[in-house]
Write a protein that holds these residues in place. Structure first.
Motif, PDB file in Angstrom:
ATOM      1  N   HIS A 193      20.368  51.712  44.569  1.00  0.00           N
ATOM      2  CA  HIS A 193      20.507  50.939  43.331  1.00  0.00           C
ATOM      3  C   HIS A 193      20.890  51.790  42.129  1.00  0.00           C
ATOM      4  O   HIS A 193      20.967  51.279  41.025  1.00  0.00           O
ATOM      5  CB  HIS A 193      19.205  50.177  43.032  1.00  0.00           C
ATOM      6  N   GLY A 211      23.730  46.293  42.262  1.00  0.00           N
ATOM      7  CA  GLY A 211      23.415  46.076  40.857  1.00  0.00           C
ATOM      8  C   GLY A 211      22.458  44.933  40.607  1.00  0.00           C
ATOM      9  O   GLY A 211      21.878  44.832  39.511  1.00  0.00           O
ATOM     10  N   ASP A 265      26.995  47.150  41.547  1.00  0.00           N
ATOM     11  CA  ASP A 265      26.996  47.609  40.158  1.00  0.00           C
ATOM     12  C   ASP A 265      28.308  48.367  39.996  1.00  0.00           C
ATOM     13  O   ASP A 265      28.419  49.539  40.365  1.00  0.00           O
ATOM     14  CB  ASP A 265      25.790  48.526  39.930  1.00  0.00           C
TER      15      ASP A 265
END
Ligand SMILES: CC(=O)[C@@H](O)[C@H](O)COP(=O)(O)O
Length: 256
Positions: free
Chosen positions: A73, A100, A108
């Motif tokens: 992440h 994301g 992301d």
């Protein structure tokens, strides 16, 4: 498909997670005809023993390995995972995921571009899991990526191609870049549709691993990918709004 100077003859890339057993996974890999499987370092290093057995199994299948950064992440986490995967799997290829958002597992894209730049500067061949956004795609190419992997739909959803218009635009905008639809494909018809749009390959995991008969499904995907690719090469007709008789009638019938 030529990617990072390597020719891949199968256009089906397969994920190796979620199979009911190692034997079922091996059967599915063989039935798919794939030459490239993606593996998660995080999963394989979770238990050392199981990890080693899994790695031995994959090596025995004679396919190339594409380690992934699934579940990462942040840029830092993804970069560190990629660097560890390079040691463990002895390859500089990496499927880069920087997640994301938890509900959709959407990439992301800001972190993705940043991580892609760091990794290509470090000698990696990066396969970025991205969206169909053209601006992001341009940035990834500028960061050194030579292949793009836009999502079809959220990972594991099986929804197919959520945005065929966006995927079509991406294909038109980057005619010479290898493009792979990654994630969300649920049925062979979705894979065929991706290939008919002109995509170079598809990456599938859940739809094969979670099928009632994964090997049979892997074989079905293999056929679908080949059919979609063959259809694309055959230059499909353009759809039209109005009818057009498929049996043109010349003159009048002579009725007595
Ligand atoms: C294993 C892997 O790489 C997945 O993250 C990939 O995106 C496949 O997605 P599906 O499981 O939806 O096919």
């Amino acid at each position: 498909m030529l990617v990072y100077g390597t020719a891949l003859h199968s256009r089906l890339l397969l994920g190796t997670a979620l199979y009911p057993s190692p034997d079922v996974l091996a059967d599915a890999v063989r039935a798919s005809g794939t030459e490239l499987v993606t593996v998660s370092l995080r999963r394989e290093s979770a238990g050392m023993r199981a990890g080693q057995a899994f790695w031995t199994l994959i090596q025995g299948l004679g396919v190339r390995v594409l380690p992934n950064t699934a579940g990462c992440h942040s840029v830092r986490e993804a970069v560190t995972t990629a660097q560890m995967a390079r040691e463990v799997f002895a390859t500089d290829w990496v499927k880069l995921e920087v997640i994301g958002e938890g509900d959709t597992l959407a990439p992301d894209v800001f972190g993705l571009v940043e991580a892609a730049r760091i990794l290509t500067d470090d000698g990696f061949k990066v396969f970025p899991y991205t969206t169909e956004d053209l601006v992001v795609a341009e940035r990834l190419l500028r960061a050194g990526c030579e292949v793009l992997m836009p999502w079809g739909a959220p990972i594991g959803s099986g929804k197919g191609l959520n945005n065929p218009f966006g995927l079509r635009a991406m294909r038109a905008h980057f005619p010479d870049v290898p493009l792979v639809v990654d994630a969300g494909i649920g049925l062979p018809s979705h894979a065929a549709a991706a290939m008919e749009l002109g995509y170079d390959a598809v990456l599938i995991n859940t739809a094969v691993a979670q099928a009632g008969d994964p090997a049979a499904m892997a074989h079905a995907f293999r056929l679908a990918v080949e059919a979609g690719y063959a259809a694309r090469l055959a230059d499909p007709m353009e759809p039209r709004d109005m009818a057009s008789p498929s049996t043109p009638v010349l003159g009048q019938a002579m009725l007595a």
